[in-house]
Design an enzyme around this catalytic site. Sequence first.
Site, PDB file in Angstrom:
ATOM      1  N   HIS A   1      -8.262   2.438   2.995  1.00 38.00           N
ATOM      2  CA  HIS A   1      -6.898   1.737   2.488  1.00 38.00           C
ATOM      3  C   HIS A   1      -6.585   0.577   3.689  1.00 38.00           C
ATOM      4  O   HIS A   1      -6.690   1.277   4.275  1.00 38.00           O
ATOM      5  CB  HIS A   1      -6.012   3.100   3.023  1.00 38.00           C
ATOM      6  CG  HIS A   1      -4.395   3.019   2.680  1.00 38.00           C
ATOM      7  ND1 HIS A   1      -3.894   3.105   0.850  1.00 38.00           N
ATOM      8  CD2 HIS A   1      -3.207   2.471   3.334  1.00 38.00           C
ATOM      9  CE1 HIS A   1      -2.390   2.579   1.482  1.00 38.00           C
ATOM     10  NE2 HIS A   1      -2.371   2.319   2.045  1.00 38.00           N
ATOM     11  N   ALA A   2      -6.099  -0.278   3.272  1.00 41.53           N
ATOM     12  CA  ALA A   2      -5.777  -0.985   4.358  1.00 41.53           C
ATOM     13  C   ALA A   2      -4.955  -1.277   5.271  1.00 41.53           C
ATOM     14  O   ALA A   2      -4.149  -0.627   5.717  1.00 41.53           O
ATOM     15  CB  ALA A   2      -5.211  -2.761   3.350  1.00 41.53           C
TER      16      ALA A   2
ATOM     17  N   HIS B   1       0.167  -9.590   3.355  1.00 43.93           N
ATOM     18  CA  HIS B   1       0.848  -8.244   3.924  1.00 43.93           C
ATOM     19  C   HIS B   1      -0.228  -8.355   5.361  1.00 43.93           C
ATOM     20  O   HIS B   1       0.601  -7.815   6.849  1.00 43.93           O
ATOM     21  CB  HIS B   1       1.165  -7.281   3.639  1.00 43.93           C
ATOM     22  CG  HIS B   1       0.738  -5.735   3.838  1.00 43.93           C
ATOM     23  ND1 HIS B   1       2.357  -5.686   3.751  1.00 43.93           N
ATOM     24  CD2 HIS B   1       0.821  -4.529   4.496  1.00 43.93           C
ATOM     25  CE1 HIS B   1       2.990  -4.461   4.522  1.00 43.93           C
ATOM     26  NE2 HIS B   1       2.125  -3.616   4.575  1.00 43.93           N
ATOM     27  N   GLU B   2      -1.724  -7.221   5.407  1.00 43.61           N
ATOM     28  CA  GLU B   2      -1.754  -7.427   6.364  1.00 43.61           C
ATOM     29  C   GLU B   2      -1.603  -7.894   7.821  1.00 43.61           C
ATOM     30  O   GLU B   2      -1.778  -7.608   9.302  1.00 43.61           O
ATOM     31  CB  GLU B   2      -3.279  -6.407   6.299  1.00 43.61           C
ATOM     32  CG  GLU B   2      -3.595  -5.688   5.489  1.00 43.61           C
ATOM     33  CD  GLU B   2      -2.939  -4.308   5.958  1.00 43.61           C
ATOM     34  OE1 GLU B   2      -2.692  -4.214   7.111  1.00 43.61           O
ATOM     35  OE2 GLU B   2      -2.576  -3.455   5.031  1.00 43.61           O
TER      36      GLU B   2
ATOM     37  N   HIS C   1       1.253  -7.391   9.964  1.00 41.00           N
ATOM     38  CA  HIS C   1       0.961  -7.719  11.101  1.00 41.00           C
ATOM     39  C   HIS C   1       0.428  -7.352  12.029  1.00 41.00           C
ATOM     40  O   HIS C   1       0.465  -7.261  13.621  1.00 41.00           O
ATOM     41  CB  HIS C   1      -0.174  -5.667  10.398  1.00 41.00           C
ATOM     42  CG  HIS C   1       1.229  -5.258   9.608  1.00 41.00           C
ATOM     43  ND1 HIS C   1       2.067  -4.484  10.115  1.00 41.00           N
ATOM     44  CD2 HIS C   1       0.452  -4.582   8.089  1.00 41.00           C
ATOM     45  CE1 HIS C   1       3.118  -4.209   8.590  1.00 41.00           C
ATOM     46  NE2 HIS C   1       1.409  -3.503   7.937  1.00 41.00           N
TER      47      HIS C   1
ATOM     48  N   GLU D   1       6.360  -3.980   8.492  1.00 36.65           N
ATOM     49  CA  GLU D   1       5.634  -4.083   6.779  1.00 36.65           C
ATOM     50  C   GLU D   1       6.520  -4.889   6.636  1.00 36.65           C
ATOM     51  O   GLU D   1       5.406  -5.750   5.423  1.00 36.65           O
ATOM     52  CB  GLU D   1       6.621  -2.791   5.845  1.00 36.65           C
ATOM     53  CG  GLU D   1       6.047  -1.415   6.811  1.00 36.65           C
ATOM     54  CD  GLU D   1       4.767  -1.514   6.931  1.00 36.65           C
ATOM     55  OE1 GLU D   1       3.439  -2.249   6.128  1.00 36.65           O
ATOM     56  OE2 GLU D   1       3.801  -0.568   7.568  1.00 36.65           O
TER      57      GLU D   1
ATOM     58  N   HIS E   1      -0.851   7.624   2.172  1.00 42.65           N
ATOM     59  CA  HIS E   1       0.968   8.753   3.124  1.00 42.65           C
ATOM     60  C   HIS E   1       0.745   9.616   3.572  1.00 42.65           C
ATOM     61  O   HIS E   1       1.675  10.351   4.134  1.00 42.65           O
ATOM     62  CB  HIS E   1       1.984   7.571   2.692  1.00 42.65           C
ATOM     63  CG  HIS E   1       1.610   5.930   2.857  1.00 42.65           C
ATOM     64  ND1 HIS E   1       1.116   5.202   1.750  1.00 42.65           N
ATOM     65  CD2 HIS E   1       1.919   4.734   3.991  1.00 42.65           C
ATOM     66  CE1 HIS E   1       0.384   4.327   2.104  1.00 42.65           C
ATOM     67  NE2 HIS E   1       0.864   3.913   3.244  1.00 42.65           N
TER      68      HIS E   1
ATOM     69  N   TYR F   1       8.545   1.263   3.733  1.00 48.82           N
ATOM     70  CA  TYR F   1       8.199   0.150   2.645  1.00 48.82           C
ATOM     71  C   TYR F   1       9.188   0.291   1.556  1.00 48.82           C
ATOM     72  O   TYR F   1       9.054  -1.178   1.129  1.00 48.82           O
ATOM     73  CB  TYR F   1       6.518   0.753   1.908  1.00 48.82           C
ATOM     74  CG  TYR F   1       5.589   1.053   2.599  1.00 48.82           C
ATOM     75  CD1 TYR F   1       5.405   0.122   2.987  1.00 48.82           C
ATOM     76  CD2 TYR F   1       5.513   2.676   2.738  1.00 48.82           C
ATOM     77  CE1 TYR F   1       3.800   0.350   3.810  1.00 48.82           C
ATOM     78  CE2 TYR F   1       3.941   2.855   3.920  1.00 48.82           C
ATOM     79  CZ  TYR F   1       3.106   1.894   4.051  1.00 48.82           C
ATOM     80  OH  TYR F   1       2.301   1.998   4.839  1.00 48.82           O
TER      81      TYR F   1
HETATM   82  O1  X8Z Z   1       0.439   1.008   2.499  1.00 49.77           O
HETATM   83  C1  X8Z Z   1       0.648   0.136   2.631  1.00 49.77           C
HETATM   84  C2  X8Z Z   1      -0.417  -0.963   3.291  1.00 49.77           C
HETATM   85  C3  X8Z Z   1      -0.759  -1.134   4.905  1.00 49.77           C
HETATM   86  S1  X8Z Z   1       1.087  -0.610   5.691  1.00 49.77           S
HETATM   87  C4  X8Z Z   1      -1.466  -1.668   2.722  1.00 49.77           C
HETATM   88  N1  X8Z Z   1       1.537  -0.410   1.252  1.00 49.77           N
HETATM   89  C5  X8Z Z   1       2.300   0.674   0.463  1.00 49.77           C
HETATM   90  C6  X8Z Z   1       1.133   1.339  -0.370  1.00 49.77           C
HETATM   91  O2  X8Z Z   1       0.137   0.592  -0.261  1.00 49.77           O
HETATM   92  O3  X8Z Z   1       1.140   2.504  -0.475  1.00 49.77           O
HETATM   93  C7  X8Z Z   1       1.973  -1.972   1.236  1.00 49.77           C
HETATM   94  C8  X8Z Z   1       3.039  -1.610  -0.274  1.00 49.77           C
HETATM   95  C9  X8Z Z   1       3.193  -0.075   0.382  1.00 49.77           C
HETATM   96 ZN    ZN Z   2       1.665  -2.952   6.057  1.00 50.29          ZN
END
Ligand code: X8Z
Ligand code: ZN
Length: 629
Positions: free
Chosen positions: A358-359, A388-389, A392, A416, A516, A526
Amino acid sequence: MPFLSRNTHPWSCTFLVLFLGLALLSSCAKSGGPDAGSNAKGTPAEAEQFIADAEKRLLELNIKYARADWVKSTFITDDTETLSAEANKQVIEATTELAERSRRFDGVDLPYDTARKLKLLKLALTLPAPSNAAERDELTKIAASLEGDYGKGKYCPDGDKGKCLSLSEMEVILANSRDPEELKRIWFGWHQVSPPYRKNYQRFVELSNKGAREMGFKDTGAMWREKYDMESDAFATEMERLWQQVKPLYDSLYTYTRKKLTAKYGTQVVPNEGPIPAHLLGNMWAQQWNNIYPLLAPAGGDRGYDLTEILKTRNTDTKQMVRHGEGFFTSVGFEQLPGTFWDRSLFVKPVDHDVVCHASAWDIDYEKDVRLKMCIQIREEDFTVVHHELGHNYYQMAYASQPFLYRDSANDAFHEAIGDTIALSVTPPYLKQIGLIDKVPDPSADIGFLLQRSLEKVAFLPFGYLVDQWRWKVFSGEVGPGDYNSAWWALREKYQGVGPPAPRSELDFDAGAKYHVPANTPYARYFLAAILQFQFHRALCREAGFNGPLYQCSIYGNKKAGDKLKQMLAMGLSKPWQEALKTMTGEDKMDATAIIDYFAPLKQWLDEENKKPAAVGSRPKVLSEVVPT
Ligand code: X8Z
Ligand code: ZN
């Protein structure tokens, strides 16, 4: 815990979880230095010295933790998990002790920054860790294992260990296959990962709540909501206000999507009554629908290019994907990423060991040692995630000159939203400018462009909203362990209008199949970021002197807009988020009118389309018809 999460280097993910999870939970009420336990009020001068010492100590410990956690996340083994947990424990102990000792300055008249930092330190300490050592240890271990279990998760069709699929591989199938049976198999395959840790999650909730209550909060969810410089209940109301602002837009998109899916798969697969089955939307969690754009593209107004195709045809590699992102930031006046970023980041999924794919974007030394950890695939979705990254990482570098306790975003949604704001400027003229497309499609392609973007941004809104609706209910006890799964699907149906491919039971743990949740990363950020990024985009476009429709604006190359952005990023957490928002936008409230303006031409088009008779059935169903409200 935004303020504590500041102490977590990777934004968004792993480590955040560890911190939110472990740190949150393991408050060890250790008596500290000479002033611990003293009832005597401290002086302002003592408070300043106390903060200076605290910042120095926490910085050192957090750097140690970041290094250990980086190694753990890029090489999951029992040993690296233990080392990371140990370093985390030291951060927790120090933070706990400092927050205890800071109480002697309660009620003392202090300069603004000293008072603010003391408040941040105390908020950082509102970690729901039971004071009982055995429970604290238990919780710490569970938190560490939950994320690891998710990270290692695989699906081995027919139980054949030689044919196991990673989540990344399954995501590609979900995105590209149009065979409903295959999609269903893969969806079930991935959702087998979470039931084994359902019990652990239940215990995690119990222990975390115990800690939160010891700290004076109603429960862990209430504690999370406190972090937005608002009353906990006022924050929930604010979220609902924003959701109501955007809901009509989502409803229009939903109705259209449903009609197209019915036309593609028939009513056997997409029943006329009831929610859209989650496996058909191109994403494991049905949270973004951009991968099924080809099924939905407007007949006479396709957007005219396929970025995934282009990137692949040009043999773009992972490093070039990141260079594209960096190029945007430098065009508006940011510096190039440091050499260490390129040497130390992880861009490619290793073949021989487990990593957390997960990024996430890391801030190892709180100065220049920023890194990206992402199993990059050559496709449009990842092109956007790279931006996106990097948002950050550029935020992290921008606030590096702040004192340690201010090295974080104004609130977690700001962190975010930055990279996504930049990605909104990835328009066809921009792609032409950097040579990725040869010709800007003519205006008839605009609806296709907006549709594609809405499948990423608008489709996400209810999902972004509901994840923490679920968690808040779980933490508050409104949803008990016996109802985890039914409550999850009730929310998914209510907000998204999406249902499981087949009936589920309480033997399943479908919320736990979303990163998450086992990683304990709050999710409201988000949802808010999805709205804020359009507000930021509108403000930066204004700054750049752009007057046309918002969706056509790109701030690429505009230093004036870049300066405005930098100004806000550099503030870090030094001021309440309302002030940071004002610095950039002139507005002090989060507001969904920007996202609504951005998609206004699409909304009009969708509503016209939705009036037309459906190929199957008399009229496309709207959300309220398939899901009782
Ligand atoms: O978790 C993330 C990023 C890292 S902060 C890749 N996002 C959420 C997800 O993947 O569920 C970005 C959009 C929503
Ligand atoms: Zn993020």
